[in-house]
Structures are given as C-alpha cells and as structure tokens.
Design a protein around this motif. Structure first.
Motif: not given
Length: 290
Positions: A255-279
């Motif tokens: 996107l053009d920079k005038n369309l977004y403000d990345k300082s507004l991003i606050t990720r809340k999702l947790k990765k589902t990957a874990s030791i189970n997946s690694d194993n």
C-alpha cells in the motif's frame, strides 16, 4: 462438502468438474463496485493470512474482520447440490463481493484451492468446458479486479517451511480452534493437541500427506502468479520473512504510505505452533532418515 472439492491438482479438478458442468456459468454479477479499491490476497491455508488481514485491519482503520470472502457461496452450493436454489446462490455470491465492510480499501482473502470454482460458476460456458483450473483461477481474479477502477496490487502469500505449515494444517483438521487470543487458551489448546496426536497411529505419514497437498497447491499458486503478474501489479509476501517481522515493513510493498499507519498494529493472536508441533516435525524428519 466443500473440503472434498478443494483443489490441489489439475487432474483432480478435471475429474470433479465433470459432475458439476450443468451448473457452470450459472451466476451473473451486476453490482457496481467501480469506486471501491480491492486488495486481493491469494494464498494457501495456514500461511499467516489472518495475521496479515488483521495487520491491515488495524493499520488502515478498517471496519473489517479477517475472513475468506467467497467461502459462503461454495459452502452452500456443495452442501446442497443438486437441491440448491440458484437464486439463493446468486444472492450469497453477491453478498460475498460486499462482505468486507468499506474502509479506505476492501480486502478479499482467497485460497488457491477454491478460487477456480468462482471462475467455474461465472465464466462463459464455452470457456469453462475447455479451461484448466489455473485458467479458471486467472479468469476469476480478472473478473473480481474488473469490478473496480482503483486497482491495488494482487498479493500472493507463501510460507517457506512446508512441514510447519503441514503440521498446522493437520492440527487444524482435528476441529480445534484455528487462532488463539490468550495464554490460557494456548495452554489448554496444547494439552488437547498432545492427546489427539497421541491417538494417531501414523501422524508422520499424515504430515507428509498434508505437505504433499501444500506443495501441489503452491505449484498452482505459482503458475497463476507467473501468468497474471505480467498484466497486474503483483506482490509476493512471505510468512517467515515478512509476516513474522515485527517491523511490519512489508506493508510498504502493498500500500501507499498514506493508506496505513503501522504504529496502530497490536497483534493479539497467539501462534498455535508449540512443542507438540515441533516434536511432530522432528519425528517426521527422523522417519525420513534426514
């Protein structure tokens, strides 16, 4: 059911589509969307597309929740065929075009394993009869993009670690949550995953089955990218290199920079990957003698 119609090879599609030829080219689309800029995201399952969409939602201040826009009409069709009602199917696909609520942009997230079905339902019948799945996918993309004059780049999203993606897909197929929003959820989720994996006789083989499908779907995605990028401004985004980079600099590729403000991003999702997946991944690699 829809999952039985999701595509990973041309041969598979050529067999399945024969059953549905009577409903090909059965839909029309007359809604005027000329002034709405579409951001079309094309990918495969479990590549971080929800995180990408949520980044865009926050950075662009959109009234939007990450979703796959064109799943509803296909779910309805394949669940009810041959007793579906064409008028209702038409209504559902029209709503799909409008579903991501308007902000400065509209977002449509579409998986390569079903975008060809959109072309199958909307393209001229003479074309459909001879068309490959890639042909129909390209037709669908061009069809969607033709509905707006304010064209944004096509975004293609991939993931380098196919075994990690396969593990995520396998675990997701167990009917568990696809995304987690708290550490408590993640702790409970990991316990359930561990128990479910212990119940499987050959989880390593199942991982390889998923990886095989992913590789084949990526072949389709790559072919679509090669053919359409000469006509449309197309951007390739990578999960590991771009989505996992907390700088969010990848947004400048889209996107053009005038369309977004990345300082507004606050990720809340947790990765589902874990030791189970690694194993599980390590066990699969060991089983292969690598």
């Amino acid at each position: 059911m829809l999952w039985r119609r999701l595509i990973h090879t041309e041969k598979q599609f050529s067999i399945i589509k024969k059953k549905f030829l009577t409903i090909s080219s059965s839909l029309e689309f007359n809604i005027n969307l000329e002034n709405i800029p579409f951001l079309l995201i094309l990918t495969t399952q479990r590549t971080g597309s929800t995180v990408l969409c949520q980044d865009l939602e926050q950075a662009c201040k959109l009234n939007y929740k990450a979703t796959e826009s064109f799943i509803p009409p296909l779910q309805y069709l394949f669940k009810n065929y041959p007793n579906h009602k064409i008028e209702l199917l038409q209504e559902i696909i029209n709503r799909s075009f409008l579903h991501p609520a308007e902000g400065p942009i509209y977002i449509h997230k579409i998986m390569i394993d079903y975008i060809g079905w959109i072309g199958f339902l909307c393209a001229p019948k003479d074309f459909v009869k001879k068309a490959s799945y890639v042909d129909l996918s390209i037709w669908a993309i061009e069809f969607i993009m033709s509905k707006t004059q304010n064209k944004l780049p096509l975004v293609f999203l991939d993931r380098t670690n196919k075994l990690a993606q396969a593990s995520s897909r396998l675990i997701n197929s167990m009917g568990l949550q696809t995304h987690l929003s708290s550490e408590k959820e993640k702790s409970e989720y990991n316990k359930i995953v561990k128990n479910k994996l212990n119940e499987l006789k050959h989880p390593e083989g199942m991982i390889l089955d998923q990886a095989s499908i992913i590789i084949k779907q990526n072949d389709l995605l790559e072919e679509v990218y090669k053919k359409i990028s000469s006509e449309y401004n197309s951007v390739m985004i990578n999960y590991e290199n771009d989505i996992c980079d907390d700088s969010y600099n990848y947004l400048s590729k889209i996107l053009d920079k005038n369309l977004y403000d990345k300082s507004l991003i606050t990720r809340k999702l947790k990765k589902t990957a874990s030791i189970n997946s690694d194993n599980l991944i390590n066990s699969t690699i060991n089983s292969l003698g690598i």
